[in-house]
Design an enzyme around this catalytic site. Structure first.
Site, PDB file in Angstrom:
ATOM      1  N   ARG A  19      44.911  34.026  41.924  1.00 47.49           N
ATOM      2  CA  ARG A  19      44.325  34.743  43.062  1.00 47.49           C
ATOM      3  C   ARG A  19      42.918  34.247  43.378  1.00 47.49           C
ATOM      4  O   ARG A  19      42.499  34.230  44.545  1.00 47.49           O
ATOM      5  CB  ARG A  19      44.311  36.255  42.773  1.00 47.49           C
ATOM      6  CG  ARG A  19      43.785  37.070  43.943  1.00 47.49           C
ATOM      7  CD  ARG A  19      44.061  38.553  43.835  1.00 47.49           C
ATOM      8  NE  ARG A  19      43.233  39.243  42.861  1.00 47.49           N
ATOM      9  CZ  ARG A  19      42.905  40.543  42.932  1.00 47.49           C
ATOM     10  NH1 ARG A  19      43.355  41.283  43.936  1.00 47.49           N
ATOM     11  NH2 ARG A  19      42.175  41.103  41.995  1.00 47.49           N
ATOM     12  N   ALA A  81      42.789  41.492  49.579  1.00 42.91           N
ATOM     13  CA  ALA A  81      43.772  40.966  48.632  1.00 42.91           C
ATOM     14  C   ALA A  81      44.277  42.152  47.827  1.00 42.91           C
ATOM     15  O   ALA A  81      43.488  42.860  47.196  1.00 42.91           O
ATOM     16  CB  ALA A  81      43.128  39.929  47.712  1.00 42.91           C
ATOM     17  N   SER A  82      45.568  42.391  47.874  1.00 46.97           N
ATOM     18  CA  SER A  82      46.148  43.562  47.221  1.00 46.97           C
ATOM     19  C   SER A  82      46.042  43.473  45.706  1.00 46.97           C
ATOM     20  O   SER A  82      45.828  42.393  45.141  1.00 46.97           O
ATOM     21  CB  SER A  82      47.620  43.720  47.613  1.00 46.97           C
ATOM     22  OG  SER A  82      47.757  43.898  48.998  1.00 46.97           O
ATOM     23  N   MET A  83      46.198  44.624  45.049  1.00 46.66           N
ATOM     24  CA  MET A  83      46.271  44.639  43.594  1.00 46.66           C
ATOM     25  C   MET A  83      47.399  43.715  43.137  1.00 46.66           C
ATOM     26  O   MET A  83      48.509  43.768  43.691  1.00 46.66           O
ATOM     27  CB  MET A  83      46.554  46.051  43.089  1.00 46.66           C
ATOM     28  CG  MET A  83      45.483  47.058  43.378  1.00 46.66           C
ATOM     29  SD  MET A  83      45.976  48.743  42.919  1.00 46.66           S
ATOM     30  CE  MET A  83      46.130  48.565  41.120  1.00 46.66           C
ATOM     31  N   PRO A  84      47.177  42.867  42.150  1.00 51.20           N
ATOM     32  CA  PRO A  84      48.258  42.009  41.670  1.00 51.20           C
ATOM     33  C   PRO A  84      49.518  42.767  41.293  1.00 51.20           C
ATOM     34  O   PRO A  84      50.624  42.301  41.565  1.00 51.20           O
ATOM     35  CB  PRO A  84      47.627  41.309  40.463  1.00 51.20           C
ATOM     36  CG  PRO A  84      46.173  41.223  40.817  1.00 51.20           C
ATOM     37  CD  PRO A  84      45.877  42.521  41.521  1.00 51.20           C
TER      38      PRO A  84
END
Length: 372
Positions: A19, A81-84
């Protein structure tokens, strides 16, 4: 970091596509301890920057549709950026395989598109982003990383017909209506994975819809609650309290309810909130701050000026006031009672069906559906 959600066959892609390669120099990760977004600069504090890049937290990368300047957080987060762990869950739901053609709606940083490209192979991923600046940043990041992804600047609500048909469509913004264009652009038997909800609240639930063999509909169950920034074409305009609550006591009905705050509301992602949102159409609710043991919950009609307020008090019976053509609290309480009578179903027992004419929710079986 995955919360146990990482499928083993995805491990090579997540190892190869970090990421951190797609995050900007200045970003605003959500600090779980502080409960707020914090500014972190890679140039000023690389250790903290990389720590957040690798953490299971959401990271805001744009505020206020790009109008924001400075390092302090802006008013409204508009790209992230979303939570993994959420990324893992949705890619697992997508069930994508090497060679599949994939359309992504909502490019964001480009990380999700790069993961998909690593999994499916070069040239199989098309991603659409509505914001011009975000598009260019993602395009540059993907090129720099070497991911062969086609990045389109456009409104993902319309899909991208030029690249159709797709085996899989994944949406990385919350939606309130599934456009039939997505169904039309998917292959028969293809899958659409999208965070879906109603304007009752800001929460979403991931819908996993299979496109019918005749292409005339898509239907499937929900897989679990999430919360995404909303598709720009479907954002709810701010509800102005003073437009609703007018006049004096004679203009509202007073009553009470034996439902308690904990029972009716649960927590942020409680299934009863989702059930009520499905059964009380065209309604928005606001949970106010709790003071001196009292918490008001407001309900606002979105097609007229009906409103309701339930005042929950610790250790006391809740009071209710309602006004307008609809009795919104009566509808909400009836929806809760229905959910209770059905055995308090979780999100996964509910589903959604989309046709060219409408979308409908259902419990357990698509045949027993109602419009949403």
């Amino acid at each position: 970091m995955s919360g146990g959600a990482l499928p083993s066959d995805w491990a090579p892609s997540f190892a190869a596509v970090p990421r951190s390669a797609f995050l900007p120099e200045l970003m605003w990760p959500f600090d779980m301890g502080a409960g707020t977004s914090v500014a972190v600069s890679r140039a000023d504090d690389p250790a903290t920057w990389y720590g957040y890049a690798d953490a299971d937290v959401p990271v805001v990368t744009q505020w206020d549709d790009g109008k924001h300047t400075g390092t302090e957080p802006g008013q409204v987060s508009t790209s992230s950026a979303s939570m993994p762990s959420v990324v893992f869950r949705m890619l697992r739901d997508l069930d994508v395989h090497p060679g599949n053609r994939v359309l992504e709606v909502g490019t964001g940083t480009g990380w999700n598109a790069a993961l998909l490209a690593h999994r499916t192979g070069a040239g199989n991923v098309v991603t659409v982003e509505v914001d011009g600046a975000v598009t260019e940043q993602a395009r540059a990041s993907l090129k720099r990383f070497g991911a062969a992804v086609r990045v389109i600047h456009g409104d993902g609500y319309e899909g991208y017909a030029e690249g159709a048909p797709y085996d899989r469509i994944i949406v990385t913004a919350g939606v309130r209506h599934i456009p039939f264009a997505w169904v039309e652009q998917a292959r028969p038997g293809g899958l659409i994975v999208a965070p879906w909800g109603t304007h009752y609240g800001n929460g979403d639930t991931v819908a996993r819809l299979a496109v019918a063999q005749d292409g005339g509909s898509a239907s499937g169950s929900f897989t679990g609650p999430v919360e995404f920034m909303k598709l720009r074409a479907q954002r709810l305009s701010p509800v102005v309290h003073s437009d609703y609550v007018t006049g004096g006591p004679e203009d509202r009905d007073a009553s009470s309810t034996d439902l308690t705050e904990d029972v009716f509301l649960g927590d942020r992602f409680s299934p009863q909130r989702f059930a009520v949102s499905l059964r009380v159409p065209h309604c928005h609710h606001v949970i106010a701050e709790k003071r001196d043991g009292a918490r008001p919950v407001w309900l606002y009609g979105l097609t007229d000026r009906s409103w309701a307020c339930v005042m929950f008090r610790d250790g006391d019976t809740a009071r209710v006031w309602q006004s307008g053509p609809r009795r919104l609290w009566d509808e909400a309480e009836a929806a809760y009672r229905w959910w209770e009578s059905e055995g308090k179903p979780g999100h996964e027992r509910f589903g959604l069906t989309v046709t060219a004419e409408a979308q409908a929710a259902w419990l357990d079986e698509p045949e027993a559906s109602w419009p949403v």
